[in-house]
Design a protein around this motif. Structure first.
Motif, PDB file in Angstrom:
ATOM      1  N   TYR A  46       0.878  -1.171   0.000  1.00 39.12           N
ATOM      2  CA  TYR A  46       0.000   0.000   0.000  1.00 39.12           C
ATOM      3  C   TYR A  46       0.914   1.219   0.000  1.00 39.12           C
ATOM      4  O   TYR A  46       1.380   1.684   1.047  1.00 39.12           O
ATOM      5  CB  TYR A  46      -0.905  -0.014   1.227  1.00 39.12           C
ATOM      6  CG  TYR A  46      -1.848   1.173   1.350  1.00 39.12           C
ATOM      7  CD1 TYR A  46      -3.008   1.248   0.589  1.00 39.12           C
ATOM      8  CD2 TYR A  46      -1.585   2.197   2.247  1.00 39.12           C
ATOM      9  CE1 TYR A  46      -3.882   2.320   0.707  1.00 39.12           C
ATOM     10  CE2 TYR A  46      -2.449   3.275   2.381  1.00 39.12           C
ATOM     11  CZ  TYR A  46      -3.596   3.331   1.611  1.00 39.12           C
ATOM     12  OH  TYR A  46      -4.465   4.396   1.751  1.00 39.12           O
ATOM     13  N   ALA A  47       1.234   1.702  -1.189  1.00 38.62           N
ATOM     14  CA  ALA A  47       2.208   2.783  -1.361  1.00 38.62           C
ATOM     15  C   ALA A  47       1.495   4.125  -1.311  1.00 38.62           C
ATOM     16  O   ALA A  47       1.191   4.736  -2.341  1.00 38.62           O
ATOM     17  CB  ALA A  47       2.966   2.615  -2.667  1.00 38.62           C
ATOM     18  N   LEU A  62       5.145   6.173   1.645  1.00 36.06           N
ATOM     19  CA  LEU A  62       4.781   5.508   0.395  1.00 36.06           C
ATOM     20  C   LEU A  62       5.923   4.632  -0.116  1.00 36.06           C
ATOM     21  O   LEU A  62       5.711   3.700  -0.900  1.00 36.06           O
ATOM     22  CB  LEU A  62       4.361   6.519  -0.675  1.00 36.06           C
ATOM     23  CG  LEU A  62       5.439   7.262  -1.476  1.00 36.06           C
ATOM     24  CD1 LEU A  62       4.815   7.913  -2.690  1.00 36.06           C
ATOM     25  CD2 LEU A  62       6.176   8.282  -0.646  1.00 36.06           C
ATOM     26  N   MET A  63       7.152   4.895   0.337  1.00 34.91           N
ATOM     27  CA  MET A  63       8.302   4.074  -0.045  1.00 34.91           C
ATOM     28  C   MET A  63       8.539   2.925   0.923  1.00 34.91           C
ATOM     29  O   MET A  63       9.442   2.108   0.732  1.00 34.91           O
ATOM     30  CB  MET A  63       9.552   4.957  -0.113  1.00 34.91           C
ATOM     31  CG  MET A  63       9.460   6.093  -1.114  1.00 34.91           C
ATOM     32  SD  MET A  63      10.950   7.126  -1.152  1.00 34.91           S
ATOM     33  CE  MET A  63      10.843   7.940   0.450  1.00 34.91           C
ATOM     34  N   GLY A  64       7.719   2.848   1.964  1.00 36.46           N
ATOM     35  CA  GLY A  64       7.899   1.835   2.989  1.00 36.46           C
ATOM     36  C   GLY A  64       7.797   0.390   2.519  1.00 36.46           C
ATOM     37  O   GLY A  64       8.624  -0.449   2.895  1.00 36.46           O
ATOM     38  N   PHE A 122       1.895  -4.318   3.415  1.00 40.89           N
ATOM     39  CA  PHE A 122       2.953  -3.417   3.855  1.00 40.89           C
ATOM     40  C   PHE A 122       2.573  -1.979   3.504  1.00 40.89           C
ATOM     41  O   PHE A 122       2.218  -1.683   2.360  1.00 40.89           O
ATOM     42  CB  PHE A 122       4.282  -3.757   3.173  1.00 40.89           C
ATOM     43  CG  PHE A 122       4.768  -5.154   3.411  1.00 40.89           C
ATOM     44  CD1 PHE A 122       4.743  -5.724   4.675  1.00 40.89           C
ATOM     45  CD2 PHE A 122       5.255  -5.924   2.351  1.00 40.89           C
ATOM     46  CE1 PHE A 122       5.198  -7.013   4.892  1.00 40.89           C
ATOM     47  CE2 PHE A 122       5.709  -7.216   2.554  1.00 40.89           C
ATOM     48  CZ  PHE A 122       5.689  -7.768   3.829  1.00 40.89           C
ATOM     49  N   GLY A 123       2.686  -1.077   4.504  1.00 38.36           N
ATOM     50  CA  GLY A 123       2.411   0.328   4.242  1.00 38.36           C
ATOM     51  C   GLY A 123       3.626   1.187   4.470  1.00 38.36           C
ATOM     52  O   GLY A 123       4.648   0.732   4.925  1.00 38.36           O
ATOM     53  N   GLY A 124       3.435   2.414   4.038  1.00 36.72           N
ATOM     54  CA  GLY A 124       2.207   3.113   3.817  1.00 36.72           C
ATOM     55  C   GLY A 124       1.625   3.611   5.149  1.00 36.72           C
ATOM     56  O   GLY A 124       1.946   3.154   6.232  1.00 36.72           O
ATOM     57  N   GLU A 289       3.168   2.515   8.509  1.00 37.75           N
ATOM     58  CA  GLU A 289       3.993   3.677   8.836  1.00 37.75           C
ATOM     59  C   GLU A 289       5.502   3.459   8.691  1.00 37.75           C
ATOM     60  O   GLU A 289       6.296   4.152   9.334  1.00 37.75           O
ATOM     61  CB  GLU A 289       3.675   4.185  10.255  1.00 37.75           C
ATOM     62  CG  GLU A 289       2.219   4.526  10.485  1.00 37.75           C
ATOM     63  CD  GLU A 289       1.765   5.812   9.821  1.00 37.75           C
ATOM     64  OE1 GLU A 289       2.602   6.499   9.223  1.00 37.75           O
ATOM     65  OE2 GLU A 289       0.561   6.117   9.905  1.00 37.75           O
ATOM     66  N   MET A 290       5.911   2.514   7.846  1.00 36.53           N
ATOM     67  CA  MET A 290       7.335   2.365   7.546  1.00 36.53           C
ATOM     68  C   MET A 290       7.786   3.543   6.689  1.00 36.53           C
ATOM     69  O   MET A 290       7.267   3.763   5.605  1.00 36.53           O
ATOM     70  CB  MET A 290       7.557   1.039   6.815  1.00 36.53           C
ATOM     71  CG  MET A 290       8.961   0.839   6.258  1.00 36.53           C
ATOM     72  SD  MET A 290      10.186   0.721   7.533  1.00 36.53           S
ATOM     73  CE  MET A 290      11.493   1.727   6.838  1.00 36.53           C
TER      74      MET A 290
END
Length: 315
Positions: A46-47, A62-64, A122-124, A289-290
């Protein structure tokens, strides 16, 4: 223009072997959902950090997903040969269309569950929780109860009166539950008083939210924590687990949208995940929140990858 993009196979790199000793050798990139097989672990990106921007947080999440995949790729593979793992693609936020990204995420989650896959997203930004939950709800219908179990410093129960963002997803879910006359079951682990104002605590009380404060969320209180998790799980039919990396102390997770040294540690999260997974009710997971822009030595990405590795090998 579709905002569900094909996976990037170049992310999956690492040591080479002829025995699938590493996950990059195990994982396949599946460009279209119809080719997802039954009993597949489905990795989805989820970018999007539009919700973080709207919530006045540090953008970069968004790059997480790519950062997490890059670290997961190199990790050892201990999965049974018959277990399939697929990277099924990327939900992108085009321009500022966060709500469209959430809708695409919801549709994709529903499709994956219909195919008997286990989604890991994966987020995001944590706004993905609204889309993720709706995807599960659309799959299960109205007769099953979904329990949301959130590892987080924040309630994310802000009002969306002025628009949706990364701080509103569970308020939105609670409102939808009220509209449809269904139960809102929400347990947050790691809540910090210095990260939530009094109105958020008031909202949590009004909505019947269960939570454990961060000062009690550690190994010294493990038995009590596990008992509360087990009681919560007993009340619902399925569990959706979401892990917000900003709940961890910045000693473990500096690369997040809202860092703090006062967060929790990985060991308590792993102990709780064991209880959740062993319940047999876990239906889907995401990690939010990465933010690699602020990561140090890829420490946060490695933490997220290690959590994913544990989940993949435990479900």
């Amino acid at each position: 223009m579709s905002n569900l993009k094909e996976p990037n196979p170049t992310l999956w790199q690492g040591r080479q072997s002829e025995q699938q000793l590493y996950l990059h050798e195990k994982i396949s990139c599946t460009a279209t959902l119809p080719h997802v097989m039954n009993s597949t672990i489905a990795l989805l990106s989820y970018a999007c950090d539009e919700g973080v921007k709207r919530n006045q947080g540090r953008v970069g999440a968004l790059m997480g997903p790519d950062a997490i995949k890059g670290q997961l790729s190199k990790m050892p593979n201990h999965l049974p040969q018959e277990t399939q793992v697929s990277d099924i693609g990327i939900v992108e936020c085009i321009d500022t269309a966060m709500e469209e990204a959430q809708e695409t995420l919801a549709h994709t989650i529903t499709t994956l569950l219909q195919k008997n896959a286990f989604p890991i997203v994966f987020g995001g930004g944590h706004d993905m929780a609204y889309g993720h939950y709706n995807g599960i709800k659309n799959y299960l219908g109205t007769t099953k109860t979904i329990g949301i179990l959130n590892f987080d410093a924040h309630f994310d129960l802000r009002s969306n009166a002025n628009g949706n963002n990364s701080g509103t997803p569970f308020f939105q879910i609670a409102h939808d539950c009220k509209t449809s006359n269904t139960n809102f079951q929400y347990l947050v682990l790691g809540i910090r008083e210095d990260a939530n104002d009094r109105e958020l605590f008031k909202t949590a009380k009004e909505l019947g939210v269960h939570y454990i404060r961060n000062e009690k969320f550690n190994g010294q209180h493990l038995k009590n924590i596990q008992n509360q998790i087990s009681e919560f799980i007993h009340r619902v039919d399925y569990i959706y687990t979401t892990i917000d990396l900003d709940g961890f102390s910045s000693a473990y997770a500096p690369g997040v949208s809202a860092p703090s040294p006062m967060g929790f540690s990985p060991d308590i999260v792993l102990a709780c995940l064991e209880t959740i997974i062993h319940s047999g009710k876990l239906i889907s997971v995401d990690i939010a929140e990465m933010n690699p822009t602020y990561d140090q030595d890829k420490q946060t990405a490695k933490l997220a990858a290690s959590l994913t590795h544990y989940i993949m090998h435990s479900i």
